[in-house]
Design a protein around this motif. Structure first.
Motif, PDB file in Angstrom:
ATOM      1  N   LEU A  34       3.393   7.035  -3.580  1.00 53.32           N
ATOM      2  CA  LEU A  34       2.402   7.260  -2.534  1.00 53.32           C
ATOM      3  C   LEU A  34       2.683   8.627  -1.918  1.00 53.32           C
ATOM      4  O   LEU A  34       3.708   8.824  -1.269  1.00 53.32           O
ATOM      5  CB  LEU A  34       2.533   6.147  -1.484  1.00 53.32           C
ATOM      6  CG  LEU A  34       1.520   6.128  -0.345  1.00 53.32           C
ATOM      7  CD1 LEU A  34       0.105   5.986  -0.888  1.00 53.32           C
ATOM      8  CD2 LEU A  34       1.833   4.982   0.606  1.00 53.32           C
ATOM      9  N   ILE A  60     -12.730   0.677   3.041  1.00 53.26           N
ATOM     10  CA  ILE A  60     -11.361   1.108   3.349  1.00 53.26           C
ATOM     11  C   ILE A  60     -10.353   0.061   2.886  1.00 53.26           C
ATOM     12  O   ILE A  60      -9.345   0.372   2.238  1.00 53.26           O
ATOM     13  CB  ILE A  60     -11.214   1.403   4.862  1.00 53.26           C
ATOM     14  CG1 ILE A  60     -11.959   2.696   5.208  1.00 53.26           C
ATOM     15  CG2 ILE A  60      -9.752   1.483   5.278  1.00 53.26           C
ATOM     16  CD1 ILE A  60     -11.997   3.035   6.691  1.00 53.26           C
ATOM     17  N   ASN A  61     -10.664  -1.169   3.201  1.00 46.93           N
ATOM     18  CA  ASN A  61      -9.844  -2.311   2.820  1.00 46.93           C
ATOM     19  C   ASN A  61      -9.661  -2.364   1.291  1.00 46.93           C
ATOM     20  O   ASN A  61      -8.554  -2.574   0.787  1.00 46.93           O
ATOM     21  CB  ASN A  61     -10.577  -3.532   3.407  1.00 46.93           C
ATOM     22  CG  ASN A  61     -10.195  -4.836   2.825  1.00 46.93           C
ATOM     23  OD1 ASN A  61      -9.125  -4.966   2.257  1.00 46.93           O
ATOM     24  ND2 ASN A  61     -11.075  -5.813   2.962  1.00 46.93           N
ATOM     25  N   SER A 103      -3.216  -7.280   1.434  1.00 50.71           N
ATOM     26  CA  SER A 103      -2.979  -5.877   1.733  1.00 50.71           C
ATOM     27  C   SER A 103      -2.787  -5.714   3.239  1.00 50.71           C
ATOM     28  O   SER A 103      -3.330  -6.475   4.020  1.00 50.71           O
ATOM     29  CB  SER A 103      -4.199  -5.046   1.329  1.00 50.71           C
ATOM     30  OG  SER A 103      -4.451  -5.180  -0.040  1.00 50.71           O
ATOM     31  N   ILE A 141      -6.149   8.099   0.238  1.00 49.28           N
ATOM     32  CA  ILE A 141      -4.823   7.676  -0.226  1.00 49.28           C
ATOM     33  C   ILE A 141      -4.463   8.537  -1.426  1.00 49.28           C
ATOM     34  O   ILE A 141      -5.144   8.508  -2.447  1.00 49.28           O
ATOM     35  CB  ILE A 141      -4.839   6.185  -0.629  1.00 49.28           C
ATOM     36  CG1 ILE A 141      -5.261   5.312   0.560  1.00 49.28           C
ATOM     37  CG2 ILE A 141      -3.460   5.756  -1.161  1.00 49.28           C
ATOM     38  CD1 ILE A 141      -5.489   3.838   0.206  1.00 49.28           C
ATOM     39  N   ILE A 176     -10.571   6.653   4.855  1.00 43.87           N
ATOM     40  CA  ILE A 176      -9.156   6.717   4.480  1.00 43.87           C
ATOM     41  C   ILE A 176      -9.073   7.524   3.188  1.00 43.87           C
ATOM     42  O   ILE A 176     -10.001   7.483   2.357  1.00 43.87           O
ATOM     43  CB  ILE A 176      -8.543   5.296   4.298  1.00 43.87           C
ATOM     44  CG1 ILE A 176      -7.011   5.327   4.231  1.00 43.87           C
ATOM     45  CG2 ILE A 176      -9.117   4.586   3.063  1.00 43.87           C
ATOM     46  CD1 ILE A 176      -6.369   3.950   4.356  1.00 43.87           C
ATOM     47  N   TYR A 196      -4.775   0.541  -4.341  1.00 45.45           N
ATOM     48  CA  TYR A 196      -3.419   1.086  -4.323  1.00 45.45           C
ATOM     49  C   TYR A 196      -2.402  -0.005  -4.676  1.00 45.45           C
ATOM     50  O   TYR A 196      -1.510   0.204  -5.505  1.00 45.45           O
ATOM     51  CB  TYR A 196      -3.084   1.709  -2.960  1.00 45.45           C
ATOM     52  CG  TYR A 196      -1.613   1.927  -2.785  1.00 45.45           C
ATOM     53  CD1 TYR A 196      -0.946   2.930  -3.471  1.00 45.45           C
ATOM     54  CD2 TYR A 196      -0.860   1.079  -1.968  1.00 45.45           C
ATOM     55  CE1 TYR A 196       0.414   3.099  -3.359  1.00 45.45           C
ATOM     56  CE2 TYR A 196       0.502   1.234  -1.846  1.00 45.45           C
ATOM     57  CZ  TYR A 196       1.137   2.242  -2.540  1.00 45.45           C
ATOM     58  OH  TYR A 196       2.498   2.401  -2.432  1.00 45.45           O
ATOM     59  N   ASN A 197      -2.526  -1.185  -4.063  1.00 45.47           N
ATOM     60  CA  ASN A 197      -1.575  -2.274  -4.320  1.00 45.47           C
ATOM     61  C   ASN A 197      -1.642  -2.761  -5.767  1.00 45.47           C
ATOM     62  O   ASN A 197      -0.612  -3.078  -6.364  1.00 45.47           O
ATOM     63  CB  ASN A 197      -1.820  -3.442  -3.362  1.00 45.47           C
ATOM     64  CG  ASN A 197      -1.343  -3.138  -1.955  1.00 45.47           C
ATOM     65  OD1 ASN A 197      -0.360  -2.431  -1.758  1.00 45.47           O
ATOM     66  ND2 ASN A 197      -2.055  -3.645  -0.961  1.00 45.47           N
ATOM     67  N   VAL A 232      -1.140   9.196   3.172  1.00 43.54           N
ATOM     68  CA  VAL A 232      -2.316   8.447   3.616  1.00 43.54           C
ATOM     69  C   VAL A 232      -2.898   9.181   4.816  1.00 43.54           C
ATOM     70  O   VAL A 232      -2.170   9.521   5.744  1.00 43.54           O
ATOM     71  CB  VAL A 232      -1.958   6.998   4.036  1.00 43.54           C
ATOM     72  CG1 VAL A 232      -3.216   6.233   4.419  1.00 43.54           C
ATOM     73  CG2 VAL A 232      -1.222   6.270   2.929  1.00 43.54           C
ATOM     74  N   VAL A 265      -7.098   0.127  -0.152  1.00 44.21           N
ATOM     75  CA  VAL A 265      -5.708  -0.322  -0.037  1.00 44.21           C
ATOM     76  C   VAL A 265      -5.402  -1.348  -1.136  1.00 44.21           C
ATOM     77  O   VAL A 265      -4.326  -1.322  -1.738  1.00 44.21           O
ATOM     78  CB  VAL A 265      -5.410  -0.896   1.378  1.00 44.21           C
ATOM     79  CG1 VAL A 265      -3.969  -1.387   1.471  1.00 44.21           C
ATOM     80  CG2 VAL A 265      -5.664   0.148   2.456  1.00 44.21           C
ATOM     81  N   GLU A 266      -6.380  -2.198  -1.429  1.00 41.75           N
ATOM     82  CA  GLU A 266      -6.203  -3.163  -2.527  1.00 41.75           C
ATOM     83  C   GLU A 266      -6.027  -2.455  -3.872  1.00 41.75           C
ATOM     84  O   GLU A 266      -5.217  -2.883  -4.706  1.00 41.75           O
ATOM     85  CB  GLU A 266      -7.408  -4.111  -2.629  1.00 41.75           C
ATOM     86  CG  GLU A 266      -7.368  -5.246  -1.632  1.00 41.75           C
ATOM     87  CD  GLU A 266      -8.613  -6.114  -1.752  1.00 41.75           C
ATOM     88  OE1 GLU A 266      -9.048  -6.393  -2.888  1.00 41.75           O
ATOM     89  OE2 GLU A 266      -9.160  -6.483  -0.709  1.00 41.75           O
ATOM     90  N   GLY A 283      -5.864  -7.425   5.214  1.00 40.33           N
ATOM     91  CA  GLY A 283      -7.120  -7.798   4.557  1.00 40.33           C
ATOM     92  C   GLY A 283      -8.337  -7.123   5.169  1.00 40.33           C
ATOM     93  O   GLY A 283      -8.358  -5.904   5.369  1.00 40.33           O
ATOM     94  N   ILE A 287      -8.345  -4.312   7.980  1.00 41.24           N
ATOM     95  CA  ILE A 287      -7.790  -2.972   7.761  1.00 41.24           C
ATOM     96  C   ILE A 287      -8.776  -1.894   8.218  1.00 41.24           C
ATOM     97  O   ILE A 287      -8.419  -0.938   8.914  1.00 41.24           O
ATOM     98  CB  ILE A 287      -7.415  -2.789   6.267  1.00 41.24           C
ATOM     99  CG1 ILE A 287      -6.173  -3.626   5.947  1.00 41.24           C
ATOM    100  CG2 ILE A 287      -7.201  -1.330   5.912  1.00 41.24           C
ATOM    101  CD1 ILE A 287      -5.766  -3.628   4.473  1.00 41.24           C
TER     102      ILE A 287
END
Lengths: 87, 87
Positions: free
Chosen positions: B61, B41-42, A77, B81, B79, B48-49, B64, B45-46, A38, A41
């Motif tokens: 993927l 950044i966080n 995440s 991705i 980051i 991506y998920n 990264v 990732v969310e 979360g 990260i």
């Protein structure tokens, strides 16, 4: 379940985690994994960058994994950053 | 400098970025890069998920990358991705 070479990134300061990793490398551990979920990260990436600043080419980035996992019924995440000692 | 296949993650909602990526894939773009700095950044990732949830094995993927870069005189973490279309 926290493995011995894992540093879980939470509410402490970046320098706190940087120190934890340096201590582990000095104890002879070759690979350390930063794990964060979360909101944390972002801090995990900061810890990696701070280690890179302090240790330069003495560390290498062995891999970055991202995904999601359940925390109870909530999905969160996560990031796992693998850092290898090269000294 | 933003490349044509890059989605810069900022203050908008996760679903907003998810939609942007899906549109790009439907336009025939094979690889999209999510880029985020600092606090975002966080959220990257969310995104991506969320894409993984919606598109399942239709995306993979591709990589990264993490690091830091200068934003004016300030150093910020980032980051990137890379997501590849597999359909």
């Amino acid at each position: 379940m926290v493995e011995p070479n894992t540093v879980v990134i939470g509410r402490k300061s970046v320098s706190n985690y940087v120190l934890a990793v340096i201590v582990m490398f000095n104890q002879g551990i070759d690979e350390v994994e930063l794990k964060a979920r979360g909101e944390a990260i972002n801090k995990a990436v900061e810890v990696y960058n701070a280690l890179r600043d302090r240790l330069g080419d003495s560390i290498e980035l062995a891999g970055v994994e991202i995904g999601s996992e359940y925390s109870g019924t909530r999905r969160v995440s996560y990031i796992r950053i693998k850092i290898r000692r090269a000294f």
